[in-house]
Design a protein around this motif. Structure first.
Motif, PDB file in Angstrom:
ATOM      1  N   ALA A 196       7.893  -5.939   5.091  1.00 39.55           N
ATOM      2  CA  ALA A 196       7.555  -6.309   3.610  1.00 39.55           C
ATOM      3  C   ALA A 196       6.316  -7.205   3.514  1.00 39.55           C
ATOM      4  CB  ALA A 196       8.554  -7.355   3.236  1.00 39.55           C
ATOM      5  N   GLU A 197       5.861  -7.853   4.634  1.00 40.80           N
ATOM      6  CA  GLU A 197       4.630  -8.637   4.380  1.00 40.80           C
ATOM      7  C   GLU A 197       3.363  -7.728   4.356  1.00 40.80           C
ATOM      8  OE1 GLU A 197       7.829 -11.107   6.132  1.00 40.80           O
ATOM      9  OE2 GLU A 197       6.837  -9.140   6.525  1.00 40.80           O
ATOM     10  N   LEU A 198       3.239  -6.398   4.922  1.00 44.54           N
ATOM     11  CA  LEU A 198       2.250  -5.545   4.859  1.00 44.54           C
ATOM     12  C   LEU A 198       1.671  -5.348   3.550  1.00 44.54           C
ATOM     13  CD1 LEU A 198       3.185  -2.776   7.950  1.00 44.54           C
ATOM     14  CD2 LEU A 198       1.349  -4.518   7.772  1.00 44.54           C
ATOM     15  N   TRP A 199       2.804  -5.325   2.552  1.00 47.81           N
ATOM     16  CA  TRP A 199       2.536  -4.964   1.132  1.00 47.81           C
ATOM     17  C   TRP A 199       1.985  -6.066   0.250  1.00 47.81           C
ATOM     18  CZ3 TRP A 199       1.503   0.091   1.296  1.00 47.81           C
ATOM     19  CH2 TRP A 199       1.993   0.992   2.477  1.00 47.81           C
ATOM     20  N   VAL A 200       1.716  -7.036   0.613  1.00 46.20           N
ATOM     21  CA  VAL A 200       1.215  -8.309  -0.118  1.00 46.20           C
ATOM     22  C   VAL A 200      -0.147  -8.478  -0.092  1.00 46.20           C
ATOM     23  CG1 VAL A 200       1.532 -10.708  -0.698  1.00 46.20           C
ATOM     24  CG2 VAL A 200       3.358  -9.447  -0.009  1.00 46.20           C
ATOM     25  N   LYS A 201      -1.068  -8.493  -0.852  1.00 54.84           N
ATOM     26  CA  LYS A 201      -2.424  -8.787  -0.855  1.00 54.84           C
ATOM     27  C   LYS A 201      -2.988  -9.950  -2.075  1.00 54.84           C
ATOM     28  CE  LYS A 201      -7.038  -6.779  -0.563  1.00 54.84           C
ATOM     29  NZ  LYS A 201      -7.749  -7.642  -1.437  1.00 54.84           N
ATOM     30  N   ASP A 202      -3.331 -11.132  -1.708  1.00 58.96           N
ATOM     31  CA  ASP A 202      -3.715 -12.146  -2.786  1.00 58.96           C
ATOM     32  C   ASP A 202      -2.416 -12.313  -3.501  1.00 58.96           C
ATOM     33  OD1 ASP A 202      -6.222 -11.954  -1.685  1.00 58.96           O
ATOM     34  OD2 ASP A 202      -6.894 -10.384  -3.051  1.00 58.96           O
ATOM     35  N   GLY A 203      -1.467 -12.548  -3.038  1.00 60.91           N
ATOM     36  CA  GLY A 203      -0.170 -13.046  -3.683  1.00 60.91           C
ATOM     37  C   GLY A 203       0.781 -11.932  -4.612  1.00 60.91           C
ATOM     38  N   GLN A 206       0.770   4.960   2.434  1.00 58.83           N
ATOM     39  CA  GLN A 206       0.635   4.419   4.185  1.00 58.83           C
ATOM     40  C   GLN A 206      -0.184   2.984   4.075  1.00 58.83           C
ATOM     41  OE1 GLN A 206      -1.782   4.225   6.526  1.00 58.83           O
ATOM     42  NE2 GLN A 206      -0.861   4.754   8.273  1.00 58.83           N
ATOM     43  N   ALA A 207      -0.019   2.325   4.884  1.00 61.99           N
ATOM     44  CA  ALA A 207      -0.456   0.768   4.758  1.00 61.99           C
ATOM     45  C   ALA A 207      -1.799   0.694   4.900  1.00 61.99           C
ATOM     46  CB  ALA A 207       0.247  -0.024   5.947  1.00 61.99           C
ATOM     47  N   SER A 208      -2.294   1.458   5.836  1.00 58.79           N
ATOM     48  CA  SER A 208      -3.949   1.458   5.730  1.00 58.79           C
ATOM     49  C   SER A 208      -4.715   2.028   4.531  1.00 58.79           C
ATOM     50  CB  SER A 208      -4.304   2.188   7.036  1.00 58.79           C
ATOM     51  OG  SER A 208      -4.071   3.409   6.959  1.00 58.79           O
ATOM     52  N   TYR A 209      -3.889   2.820   3.594  1.00 60.02           N
ATOM     53  CA  TYR A 209      -4.541   3.440   2.574  1.00 60.02           C
ATOM     54  C   TYR A 209      -4.522   2.562   1.160  1.00 60.02           C
ATOM     55  CZ  TYR A 209      -5.403   8.043   4.836  1.00 60.02           C
ATOM     56  OH  TYR A 209      -5.673   9.101   5.704  1.00 60.02           O
ATOM     57  N   TYR A 210      -3.371   1.875   1.219  1.00 54.94           N
ATOM     58  CA  TYR A 210      -3.450   1.431  -0.132  1.00 54.94           C
ATOM     59  C   TYR A 210      -4.244   0.170  -0.431  1.00 54.94           C
ATOM     60  CZ  TYR A 210      -1.346  -3.437   0.771  1.00 54.94           C
ATOM     61  OH  TYR A 210      -1.140  -4.746   1.065  1.00 54.94           O
ATOM     62  N   PRO A 211      -5.074  -0.676   0.208  1.00 54.13           N
ATOM     63  CA  PRO A 211      -5.972  -1.403  -0.261  1.00 54.13           C
ATOM     64  C   PRO A 211      -7.081  -0.738  -1.045  1.00 54.13           C
ATOM     65  CG  PRO A 211      -5.477  -2.119   2.100  1.00 54.13           C
ATOM     66  CD  PRO A 211      -5.074  -0.475   1.813  1.00 54.13           C
ATOM     67  N   GLN A 212      -7.536   0.412  -0.869  1.00 54.09           N
ATOM     68  CA  GLN A 212      -8.697   1.101  -1.416  1.00 54.09           C
ATOM     69  C   GLN A 212      -8.066   1.447  -3.054  1.00 54.09           C
ATOM     70  OE1 GLN A 212      -8.653   4.251   1.226  1.00 54.09           O
ATOM     71  NE2 GLN A 212      -8.716   5.825  -0.617  1.00 54.09           N
ATOM     72  N   VAL A 253      -4.635  -3.321   8.695  1.00 55.78           N
ATOM     73  CA  VAL A 253      -4.750  -3.193   7.377  1.00 55.78           C
ATOM     74  C   VAL A 253      -5.797  -3.975   6.780  1.00 55.78           C
ATOM     75  CG1 VAL A 253      -3.504  -3.432   4.936  1.00 55.78           C
ATOM     76  CG2 VAL A 253      -2.309  -2.894   7.048  1.00 55.78           C
ATOM     77  N   SER A 254      -6.833  -3.415   6.029  1.00 59.82           N
ATOM     78  CA  SER A 254      -7.822  -4.237   5.619  1.00 59.82           C
ATOM     79  C   SER A 254      -8.494  -3.561   4.644  1.00 59.82           C
ATOM     80  CB  SER A 254      -8.951  -4.501   6.579  1.00 59.82           C
ATOM     81  OG  SER A 254      -9.633  -3.185   6.855  1.00 59.82           O
ATOM     82  N   ASP A 255      -9.393  -4.145   3.734  1.00 58.69           N
ATOM     83  CA  ASP A 255     -10.169  -3.213   2.569  1.00 58.69           C
ATOM     84  C   ASP A 255     -11.074  -2.451   3.545  1.00 58.69           C
ATOM     85  OD1 ASP A 255      -9.199  -4.748   0.569  1.00 58.69           O
ATOM     86  OD2 ASP A 255     -10.603  -6.465   0.751  1.00 58.69           O
ATOM     87  N   HIS A 256     -11.937  -1.401   2.724  1.00 58.21           N
ATOM     88  CA  HIS A 256     -12.759  -0.512   3.346  1.00 58.21           C
ATOM     89  C   HIS A 256     -12.159   0.458   4.208  1.00 58.21           C
ATOM     90  CE1 HIS A 256     -15.819  -2.926   1.430  1.00 58.21           C
ATOM     91  NE2 HIS A 256     -15.517  -3.720   2.168  1.00 58.21           N
TER      92      HIS A 256
END
Length: 436
Positions: free
Chosen positions: A123-130, A88-94, A393-396
Motif C-alpha cells: 500500500a505504501e508504494l502508491w503514496v507520494k507527498d501524502g 506498475q509502480a515504477s511507471y506511475y510517478p511520471q 520507485v522514483s521520479d524520472h
C-alpha cells in the motif's frame, strides 16, 4: 502475449478509452489491462461488480506490454485514457507529475478502506507527498524456471544453488553442465564448441530495463548492490556500484563462454519463447509466468529458488495497483470499481483462477491453495517472499530506464566494460535530480 490496440499508436481519437453513457443510463467504464492470461479472471470480477452495480458496466481493454504503454502515453496526451488503469509502480510517478492520475486518498479515508488487509509494503508504494494513487492488486517474486527433461539428462540438481561473481558458484557449474553443443559435448566437458551451441544452459533476460527484475537485479542485490538511497522516492542512485558491475560482468562472461546466447541474436525474443522451444535449459522468471510455463504443451518445466549470493537469496518484490485517470468523467463510478478491484471479493476470484498472487493477504493464501489443487509446485515463489527487496520507485523513471538500458546493452554487446558504462550512466541518472 497477443495484443489488440484501441487505435493506431500514433493516431488515437480523443475518448477512445473514456467512459460512455448509454441511452438507458448505464455508465460503461474502460479498464486497461496488459496481461491476457489474467483477462478472464478480471472479466469475472467485472461481471460480479456489474451485477452488484447494475448502473455500471466494465469494458476491458487488453494490450500486450510494449503496446500498452505506448497506447497509454498517447491516450493521456490526447485526453482519452481509460477510466481505470492497471499500473506498475515504477511507471506511475511520471503520470502523477503530469497531473494525469487521481488522488484517491480522500475516498480511501471516507470509505474507511482497510489498508492493513494488503501484504506489508504494497500500500505504501502508491503514496507520494501524502497523496495516494492506487489500491494494490497483486504481488510477485522471482525464481529459476527450468526444463525438467534437460535437467534430468544433465544430472543437475537445482534445488539449492550458490552464486558469486568471481566463478559463478554452483549456479554457473549447473549452467555449464546444461549447455550442449552440436556434437553433444557439454559446457563442462573437454572439446565443447562454444561456436556451435545446440542448447544453451541459460537464457537470461538481459533486455530488462533499469531494474533487471528478471535476473541481473536479483543477483546484484544478492551481491550487496543497492539501487537507490531511499525507496520509494529517493533522489540518488548507485548504478556505479562495483557490486553491480561485477554482476553484469559475470552475465557477459556467460555469453563469452557460450553458456548464454549472444545478446544481438536474441535481444528481441522473450525467454519463454526460447525455453519452450527447448533451445535453452533454464531462465529466471516472475510468479506471473507460472501458468504460462506449467501449462506448456511443448516442454515440461518446474521452478527452483534463486541461487544464494554472498548476501543470501534476494528476490525482487513488486506489485501492481489499479489507478484512476484524472480526466475521467465518472470519478464516482471509477472509484467504486477500483475499490472492488482492491477488495477480497474480487481478489478471491483472481485467486481461484490461480494466475497471480493477489495483494490482499487472505486472497494470496487462497491463490496458493488453488495452485496446489491444480498440482502446481510454486513453493519457490512463496519462499522467495521471505527475503525480498523492493524495486526502486522514483521520479524520472522513464528517463532512467532509457539511460540504464543503453548502458546495459553496451555491456552485453561487449562495446564497453561494465564499470565504464555504468559509471557514466549513473552520472546521467543522478543529474536528472540535481539538474547538473
Amino acid at each position: 502475449m497477443k495484443f489488440r490496440a484501441c487505435l493506431a499508436v500514433l493516431v488515437l481519437a480523443t475518448g477512445c478509452g473514456a467512459a460512455q453513457s448509454s441511452g438507458d443510463g448505464t455508465t460503461t467504464l474502460t479498464y486497461a489491462l496488459w496481461d491476457d492470461v489474467q483477462q478472464g479472471a478480471y472479466q469475472q470480477c467485472a461481471d460480479a461488480f456489474s451485477k452488484a452495480n447494475p448502473g455500471i458496466s466494465i469494458k476491458i481493454s487488453q494490450n500486450a506490454w510494449d503496446q500498452y504503454w505506448q497506447n497509454l502515453t498517447t491516450q493521456m496526451v490526447s485526453g482519452g485514457a481509460p477510466d481505470v488503469i492497471t499500473m506498475q509502480a515504477s511507471y506511475y510517478p511520471q503520470f502523477v507529475k503530469n497531473g494525469q492520475l487521481l488522488d484517491i486518498e480522500p475516498m480511501v479515508k471516507a470509505d474507511k478502506v482497510d489498508l492493513g488487509q494488503y501484504r506489508p509494503g504494497l500500500a505504501e508504494l502508491w503514496v507520494k507527498d501524502g497523496e495516494r494513487y492506487g489500491l494494490p492488486k497483486d504481488w510477485d517474486t522471482i525464481a529459476v524456471v527450468y526444463n525438467t527433461g534437460l535437467a534430468k539428462r544433465a544430472g543437475v540438481d537445482l534445488s539449492d544453488l550458490t552464486w558469486n561473481p568471481a566463478d559463478g558458484g554452483t549456479f554457473e557449474k549447473a549452467i555449464a553442465r546444461l549447455t550442449v553443443d552440436a556434437n553433444g559435448k557439454r559446457g563442462d566437458e573437454p572439446g565443447f564448441d562454444k561456436t556451435k551451441v545446440a542448447v544453451y544452459g541459460i537464457m537470461p533476460e538481459l533486455n530488462d530495463g533499469s531494474q533487471g527484475q528478471n535476473g541481473w537485479g536479483d543477483l546484484a542485490v544478492s551481491n550487496g548492490f543497492d539501487y537507490i538511497d531511499k525507496n520509494p522516492f529517493g533522489t540518488k542512485y548507485f548504478y556505479d556500484s562495483p557490486k553491480l558491475a561485477e554482476t553484469a560482468t559475470w552475465f557477459r562472461r556467460l555469453i563469452e563462454k557460450g553458456y548464454a546466447p549472444p545478446y544481438d541474436k536474441t535481444s528481441s525474443l522473450g525467454i519463454d519463447a526460447v525455453l519452450t522451444s527447448g533451445k535453452a535449459a533454464l531462465g529466471i522468471t516472475g510468479s506471473w509466468m507460472i501458468q504460462t510455463y506449467l501449462g506448456s504443451t511443448e516442454q515440461k518445466f518446474a521452478f527452483a529458488p534463486l541461487p544464494k549470493g554472498p548476501e543470501g537469496r534476494k528476490s525482487a518484490f513488486n506489485g501492481l495497483a489499479d489507478v484512476i485517470y484524472a480526466g475521467t468523467e465518472h470519478k464516482d463510478a471509477a472509484w467504486k470499481w477500483v475499490k472492488f478491484l482492491g477488495s477480497a471479493a474480487c481478489q478471491d476470484i483472481v485467486a481461484d483462477n490461480a494466475v497471480v498472487f493477489p495483494a490482499v493477504s487472505s486472497s494470496g493464501e487462497r491463490a496458493l491453495k488453488a495452485h496446489q489443487a491444480k498440482g502446481r509446485d510454486v513453493d519457490a515463489f512463496v519462499q522467495a517472499a521471505e527475503d525480498t527487496f523492493l524495486l526502486p520507485v522514483s521520479d524520472h523513471g522513464d528517463e532512467i530506464n532509457q539511460i540504464v538500458s543503453t548502458a546495459m546493452e553496451e555491456i552485453w554487446l561487449g562495446r564497453k566494460d561494465a564499470t565504464t558504462a555504468l559509471t557514466a550512466a549513473n552520472q546521467q541518472v543522478n543529474a536528472l535530480f540535481t539538474g547538473n
